[in-house]
Design a protein around this motif. Structure first.
Motif, PDB file in Angstrom:
ATOM      1  N   GLY A   1       0.628  -1.147   0.040  1.00 13.69           N
ATOM      2  CA  GLY A   1       0.303  -0.181   0.352  1.00 13.69           C
ATOM      3  C   GLY A   1       0.764   1.503  -0.166  1.00 13.69           C
ATOM      4  N   ALA A   2       1.647   1.462   1.286  1.00  9.09           N
ATOM      5  CA  ALA A   2       2.998   2.462   0.905  1.00  9.09           C
ATOM      6  C   ALA A   2       3.515   2.273  -0.396  1.00  9.09           C
ATOM      7  CB  ALA A   2       4.159   2.143   1.946  1.00  9.09           C
ATOM      8  N   VAL A   3       4.039   1.499  -1.505  1.00 11.60           N
ATOM      9  CA  VAL A   3       4.490   1.320  -1.863  1.00 11.60           C
ATOM     10  C   VAL A   3       3.646   1.974  -3.653  1.00 11.60           C
ATOM     11  CG1 VAL A   3       5.768   0.356  -4.179  1.00 11.60           C
ATOM     12  CG2 VAL A   3       6.629  -0.116  -2.076  1.00 11.60           C
ATOM     13  N   THR A   4       2.722   1.560  -3.779  1.00 12.75           N
ATOM     14  CA  THR A   4       1.522   2.127  -4.545  1.00 12.75           C
ATOM     15  C   THR A   4       1.361   3.659  -4.556  1.00 12.75           C
ATOM     16  OG1 THR A   4       0.893  -0.263  -3.773  1.00 12.75           O
ATOM     17  CG2 THR A   4      -0.578   1.947  -5.195  1.00 12.75           C
ATOM     18  N   LEU A   5       1.026   3.935  -2.891  1.00  8.11           N
ATOM     19  CA  LEU A   5       0.999   5.506  -2.931  1.00  8.11           C
ATOM     20  C   LEU A   5       2.151   6.344  -3.188  1.00  8.11           C
ATOM     21  CD1 LEU A   5      -1.124   5.508   0.863  1.00  8.11           C
ATOM     22  CD2 LEU A   5      -1.558   6.024  -1.634  1.00  8.11           C
ATOM     23  N   ASP A   6       3.455   6.093  -3.227  1.00  2.00           N
ATOM     24  CA  ASP A   6       4.603   6.654  -3.391  1.00  2.00           C
ATOM     25  C   ASP A   6       4.429   6.389  -5.094  1.00  2.00           C
ATOM     26  OD1 ASP A   6       7.348   7.590  -2.971  1.00  2.00           O
ATOM     27  OD2 ASP A   6       7.673   5.419  -4.265  1.00  2.00           O
ATOM     28  N   GLY A   7       4.680   5.522  -5.452  1.00  4.20           N
ATOM     29  CA  GLY A   7       4.195   5.718  -6.722  1.00  4.20           C
ATOM     30  C   GLY A   7       3.399   6.592  -7.670  1.00  4.20           C
ATOM     31  N   LEU A   8       2.460   6.617  -7.389  1.00  5.67           N
ATOM     32  CA  LEU A   8       0.761   7.081  -6.833  1.00  5.67           C
ATOM     33  C   LEU A   8       1.745   8.917  -7.470  1.00  5.67           C
ATOM     34  CD1 LEU A   8      -1.761   5.274  -6.617  1.00  5.67           C
ATOM     35  CD2 LEU A   8      -1.679   6.064  -8.662  1.00  5.67           C
ATOM     36  N   PHE A   9       1.761   9.044  -6.461  1.00  2.00           N
ATOM     37  CA  PHE A   9       1.927  10.441  -6.225  1.00  2.00           C
ATOM     38  C   PHE A   9       3.951  10.969  -5.962  1.00  2.00           C
ATOM     39  CE2 PHE A   9      -2.267   8.931  -4.370  1.00  2.00           C
ATOM     40  CZ  PHE A   9      -3.195   9.923  -4.566  1.00  2.00           C
ATOM     41  N   LEU A  10       5.027  10.032  -5.567  1.00  2.00           N
ATOM     42  CA  LEU A  10       5.733  10.813  -5.234  1.00  2.00           C
ATOM     43  C   LEU A  10       7.624  10.519  -6.036  1.00  2.00           C
ATOM     44  CD1 LEU A  10       5.648  10.521  -1.222  1.00  2.00           C
ATOM     45  CD2 LEU A  10       5.226  12.020  -2.837  1.00  2.00           C
ATOM     46  N   ALA A  11       7.099   8.915  -6.540  1.00  2.40           N
ATOM     47  CA  ALA A  11       8.738   8.532  -7.753  1.00  2.40           C
ATOM     48  C   ALA A  11       8.340   9.473  -8.641  1.00  2.40           C
ATOM     49  CB  ALA A  11       8.095   7.128  -7.481  1.00  2.40           C
ATOM     50  N   PRO A  12       9.713   8.801  -8.841  1.00  2.00           N
ATOM     51  CA  PRO A  12      10.377   9.726  -9.871  1.00  2.00           C
ATOM     52  C   PRO A  12      10.372   8.740 -11.526  1.00  2.00           C
ATOM     53  CG  PRO A  12      12.345   8.974  -8.701  1.00  2.00           C
ATOM     54  CD  PRO A  12      10.902   9.398  -8.169  1.00  2.00           C
ATOM     55  N   ASP A  13      10.007   9.278 -12.529  1.00  2.00           N
ATOM     56  CA  ASP A  13       9.407   8.420 -13.935  1.00  2.00           C
ATOM     57  C   ASP A  13      11.305   6.817 -13.744  1.00  2.00           C
ATOM     58  OD1 ASP A  13       7.220   9.076 -13.980  1.00  2.00           O
ATOM     59  OD2 ASP A  13       7.613  10.316 -15.898  1.00  2.00           O
ATOM     60  N   GLU A  14      11.902   7.520 -13.201  1.00  2.00           N
ATOM     61  CA  GLU A  14      13.041   6.032 -13.678  1.00  2.00           C
ATOM     62  C   GLU A  14      12.509   5.270 -12.544  1.00  2.00           C
ATOM     63  OE1 GLU A  14      14.972   9.986 -11.451  1.00  2.00           O
ATOM     64  OE2 GLU A  14      13.455   8.981 -12.826  1.00  2.00           O
ATOM     65  N   GLU A  15      12.528   5.196 -11.484  1.00  2.00           N
ATOM     66  CA  GLU A  15      12.089   4.500 -10.173  1.00  2.00           C
ATOM     67  C   GLU A  15      10.387   3.839 -10.477  1.00  2.00           C
ATOM     68  OE1 GLU A  15      11.699   5.484  -6.575  1.00  2.00           O
ATOM     69  OE2 GLU A  15      14.398   6.484  -6.337  1.00  2.00           O
ATOM     70  N   LYS A  16       9.795   4.398 -11.752  1.00  2.96           N
ATOM     71  CA  LYS A  16       8.044   3.629 -12.184  1.00  2.96           C
ATOM     72  C   LYS A  16       8.530   2.997 -12.752  1.00  2.96           C
ATOM     73  CE  LYS A  16       5.956   7.260 -11.233  1.00  2.96           C
ATOM     74  NZ  LYS A  16       5.279   8.185 -11.710  1.00  2.96           N
ATOM     75  N   ALA A  17       9.680   2.737 -13.400  1.00  2.00           N
ATOM     76  CA  ALA A  17       9.547   1.680 -14.546  1.00  2.00           C
ATOM     77  C   ALA A  17       9.891   0.218 -13.865  1.00  2.00           C
ATOM     78  CB  ALA A  17      11.259   1.488 -15.017  1.00  2.00           C
ATOM     79  N   PHE A  18       8.686  -0.537 -14.658  1.00  2.00           N
ATOM     80  CA  PHE A  18       7.818  -1.914 -14.651  1.00  2.00           C
ATOM     81  C   PHE A  18       7.377  -2.004 -12.478  1.00  2.00           C
ATOM     82  CE2 PHE A  18      12.512  -2.274 -16.450  1.00  2.00           C
ATOM     83  CZ  PHE A  18      11.843  -3.146 -17.267  1.00  2.00           C
ATOM     84  N   LEU A  19       7.413  -1.142 -12.413  1.00  2.00           N
ATOM     85  CA  LEU A  19       6.245  -1.045 -11.290  1.00  2.00           C
ATOM     86  C   LEU A  19       4.937  -1.356 -10.749  1.00  2.00           C
ATOM     87  CD1 LEU A  19       6.696  -0.122  -7.969  1.00  2.00           C
ATOM     88  CD2 LEU A  19       5.859   2.554  -8.477  1.00  2.00           C
ATOM     89  N   LYS A  20       4.078  -1.156 -11.669  1.00  2.00           N
ATOM     90  CA  LYS A  20       2.927  -1.736 -11.584  1.00  2.00           C
ATOM     91  C   LYS A  20       2.557  -2.869 -11.695  1.00  2.00           C
ATOM     92  CE  LYS A  20       0.176   0.105 -14.818  1.00  2.00           C
ATOM     93  NZ  LYS A  20      -1.052  -0.331 -15.934  1.00  2.00           N
ATOM     94  N   GLY A  21       3.766  -3.250 -12.583  1.00  2.00           N
ATOM     95  CA  GLY A  21       3.669  -5.509 -12.819  1.00  2.00           C
ATOM     96  C   GLY A  21       3.946  -5.864 -11.769  1.00  2.00           C
ATOM     97  N   ASP A  22       5.184  -5.071 -10.641  1.00  2.00           N
ATOM     98  CA  ASP A  22       5.757  -5.198  -9.503  1.00  2.00           C
ATOM     99  C   ASP A  22       5.258  -5.490  -8.388  1.00  2.00           C
ATOM    100  OD1 ASP A  22       8.806  -5.680 -11.813  1.00  2.00           O
ATOM    101  OD2 ASP A  22       8.673  -3.834 -10.361  1.00  2.00           O
ATOM    102  N   ILE A  23       4.787  -4.600  -8.296  1.00  2.00           N
ATOM    103  CA  ILE A  23       3.671  -4.829  -7.907  1.00  2.00           C
ATOM    104  C   ILE A  23       2.259  -6.043  -7.132  1.00  2.00           C
ATOM    105  CG2 ILE A  23       0.954  -3.718  -5.813  1.00  2.00           C
ATOM    106  CD1 ILE A  23       3.008  -0.534  -6.777  1.00  2.00           C
ATOM    107  N   LEU A  24       2.385  -6.033  -8.631  1.00  2.00           N
ATOM    108  CA  LEU A  24       0.863  -7.312  -9.095  1.00  2.00           C
ATOM    109  C   LEU A  24       1.594  -8.241  -8.435  1.00  2.00           C
ATOM    110  CD1 LEU A  24      -1.169  -5.771 -11.500  1.00  2.00           C
ATOM    111  CD2 LEU A  24      -1.883  -6.407  -9.437  1.00  2.00           C
ATOM    112  N   ALA A  25       3.277  -8.990  -9.143  1.00  2.00           N
ATOM    113  CA  ALA A  25       3.949 -10.149  -8.883  1.00  2.00           C
ATOM    114  C   ALA A  25       4.313 -10.633  -7.982  1.00  2.00           C
ATOM    115  CB  ALA A  25       5.139  -9.380  -9.426  1.00  2.00           C
TER     116      ALA A  25
END
Length: 667
Positions: free
Chosen positions: A88-112
């Motif tokens: 949940g914390a990682v998802t919120l970070d991805g939605l609002f705070l994380a820079p784009d270079e850290e979000k590569a693959f993030l959606k799939g990583d959370i679900l995996a």
């Protein structure tokens, strides 16, 4: 129920406690003397499998059978709540705070991570755990949790089967020993030269099964009474762990000693660990250590691992494991330039606090009371709501391999910077081009960060296109970091190389600037040989790749192709894994070239002259007569590789006029 079925053994919690603290320090890069700590994950696998097997046997002894359904319910209760909090914390970070270079693959990583397949997701994209210059996934640490849970899909069924079919201790233990041996035999077939084989070796469930199977074997062996298929009763003197057998203490100390030797000597992905059964041997040593610490008597070995702080740390170790890596990523994002030991201490302190709160108010209540911990309906509804929120939130996280190379904005550099000092005295001033000019920078994380920190307000009429990918080398040959570790292009790098032509075409970039990577100054593996800049085959490979980039960029519409030289660095400032530092220290000529890439820059200039490609001499501008850690009071590099946020506007103040002046002419 677990507390009733298997009496608490503080020595085992101590192993987990000591191990988790050391593992976290190593994981965040603070320990530089223990290259073999990567094998410590097997200790956790063995310990977990051992404890779970003892619980299953105790359940069979107390109730006459094993409820597989209840086993899975207990696993969900133990793992699910804290995992949902972390995700949940990682998802919120991805939605609002994380820079784009850290979000590569993030959606799939959370679900995996949520579905316990993160390890195979990492294998599928050839993720390299020991890569020095990449942006690791914020959930990459969940690979080991995935390995465990995949194995536990079959463990209760296997234990039920051996109890039903076998009557003796040997008959019930041997199948798991054979399973470990088969896993070790299968590991000999891995191709550790390729990136896929290296990822498979580290993350693969089929390879780590040898440790898990040995843990189950130790649990079955120690929980069997030895006559008529009966199981041990609590505090049964025939229990080898309760009977005070001196040989178990001796074997435990030997196992501890062998494990410590492995910690300080084994290089990451050392071939003999797979080709010659090294993984199995180190797992056997760890199993002996764990059996020694599982004794009920307060032997010297048990007392070493039964100190209260270690035992408590072991109790909250699941939370430490889950929370420490995201916390480290977040701290690293905002505390750039902080000493690694300070960063490690902050990570450890915050992780310990988060894990203690999680254990006290979330994990322990649900473990003891299940869904009734906070009211059955409320807990169940909260669990489903949390699960739904993570899934839905993950689906809205933007990012992916393609976005990792898209234009991004790093807010650490303002849109417009006042009073940018000259990088080189008397350098040309920037004149806004008319019409607007688009320039694409291609390479690794150096151009990536230059573009992401571009102060556009200072350079009206100039648009920059980000074709940099962190960790991406120009050539396709793997970098030979050590005699046994060769790391090449990951999935994001391969994708960028496959799509940069289309990005040049669709972006309308008129100028394509190649920024060669510092990695070119290191040894590479080419057609089964280790080569360097003194090898004609490697020089030819570099030249061929540069020519290919030029031809394709021009075919995609770029009217000007340029190339930069590689600036000087200090290798001591790089945050390299310890085994890489050790290997580099044995090659002073390699260190000298990496710090002042004269050979590489000569190759670049020679190729550029022959191909009539303008050279943007970044090395001369940044380095002058030698390495300069600061320029005009500003730190040049933030981490030994990337230009600091303070220095980036100064770099652009020199670079932009250079690129524009060369765009219409020749060198």
């Amino acid at each position: 129920m677990a507390a009733r079925l298997f009496a608490h053994r503080p020595g085992l919690d101590g192993i987990r406690g000591y191990g988790m603290v050391v593992f976290m320090l190593w994981h965040v890069g603070a320990l530089t003397v223990l290259p073999g700590l990567w094998v410590f994950m097997n200790v956790f696998f063995i310990l977990s499998a051992f404890l779970i097997t003892r619980l299953l046997l105790a359940e069979r002894r107390s109730y006459g059978d094993i409820s597989v359904r209840d086993f899975y319910v207990r696993r969900v209760r133990r793992l699910g709540p804290a995992l949902l909090v972390m995700l949940g914390a990682v998802t919120l970070d991805g939605l609002f705070l994380a820079p784009d270079e850290e979000k590569a693959f993030l959606k799939g990583d959370i679900l995996a991570t949520l579905t316990y397949v993160m390890n195979w997701r990492l294998v599928a994209r050839d993720d390299q755990y020991f890569e020095a210059f990449s942006h690791p996934s914020i959930t990459r640490h969940a690979w080991s949790l995935s390995v465990e849970e995949q194995f536990y899909l079959v463990v209760p069924w296997l234990v039920v089967a051996v109890l039903a079919l076998g009557r003796t201790r040997l008959a019930r233990t041997l199948p798991f020993v054979l399973l470990a041996g088969l896993s070790a035999l299968w590991a000999t077939r891995l191709d550790l030269v390729g990136l896929g084989g290296q990822s498979h070796a580290y993350y693969g469930t089929d390879i780590r099964v040898q440790a898990l199977a040995l843990g189950v074997a130790a649990g079955v062996w120690s929980g069997h009474r030895g006559s008529g298929g009966a199981l041990l009763k609590p505090r049964d003197p025939r229990d080898p762990l309760d009977g005070g057998r001196p040989w178990i203490e001796i074997v435990g100390w030997l196992g501890l000693g062998a494990t410590l030797v492995a910690f300080v000597t084994i290089e990451p992905l050392a071939p003999w660990m797979f080709s010659r059964g090294g993984m199995l041997l180190t797992s056997i040593a760890a199993t002996a250590w764990i059996i020694g610490c599982a004794q009920r008597r307060a032997t010297p070995l048990v007392r070493v691992f039964s100190l209260p702080p270690a035992v408590y740390t072991g109790k909250i170790s699941y939370g430490l494991y889950l929370y420490h890596w995201p916390i480290f990523i977040w701290l690293s994002r905002y505390l750039t330039g902080v000493n690694v030991w300070v960063l490690a201490a902050l990570t450890l302190a915050l992780s310990y606090a988060a894990a203690a709160v999680s254990y006290r108010f979330l994990e322990r209540p649900i473990m003891k009371h299940g869904l009734g911990a906070f009211g059955r309906r409320r807990t169940g509804a909260a669990g489903f709501a949390g699960l739904a929120a993570v899934v839905v939130g993950a689906l809205f996280v933007s990012g992916g391999a393609a976005q990792a190379t898209a234009p991004v904005r790093d807010e650490s550099v303002p849109q417009k910077v006042a009073n940018i000092p000259e990088l080189v005295e008397g350098q040309p001033t920037f004149t806004a081009p008319k019409p607007t000019t688009k320039v694409a920078l291609f390479g690794d994380s150096v151009p990536f960060h230059l573009v992401s920190r571009f102060p556009s307000g200072n350079f009206p009429g100039l648009e920059v296109v980000n074709l940099g990918t962190p960790g991406c080398d120009i050539v396709d040959a793997p970098v030979q970091w050590t005699p046994t570790v060769a790391l090449g292009a990951d999935a994001a790098c391969r994708q960028n190389k496959a799509t940069y032509e289309e990005k040049v075409r669709t972006s309308g970039a008129e100028t394509f600037v190649i920024m060669p990577s510092l990695q070119l100054a290191l040894r590479h593996q080419l057609r089964g040989r280790t080569v360097w800049l003194d090898d004609p085959a490697y020089v030819a490979a570099v030249r061929s790749k540069l020519s290919e980039l030029t031809t394709k960029a021009e075919a995609a519409g770029a009217r000007s192709v340029q190339i930069t030289t590689v600036s000087c660095r200090r290798m001591s400032e790089l945050n390299l894994p310890p085994q890489y530092r050790t290997e580099l220290s044995r090659s002073p000529e390699l260190v000298a070239e990496a710090e002042n890439p004269k050979r590489l820059n000569t190759l670049i200039r020679t190729w550029a002259k022959e191909e009539n490609v303008p050279v943007v001499d970044l090395a001369s501008a940044v380095c002058g007569d030698g390495y300069q850690p600061t320029l005009h009071g500003k730190k040049v590099y933030e981490d030994g590789i990337h230009f600091s946020p303070d220095a980036t506007p100064m770099i652009w103040g020199w670079l932009a006029p250079q690129v524009l002046s060369k765009a219409g002419g020749r060198p």
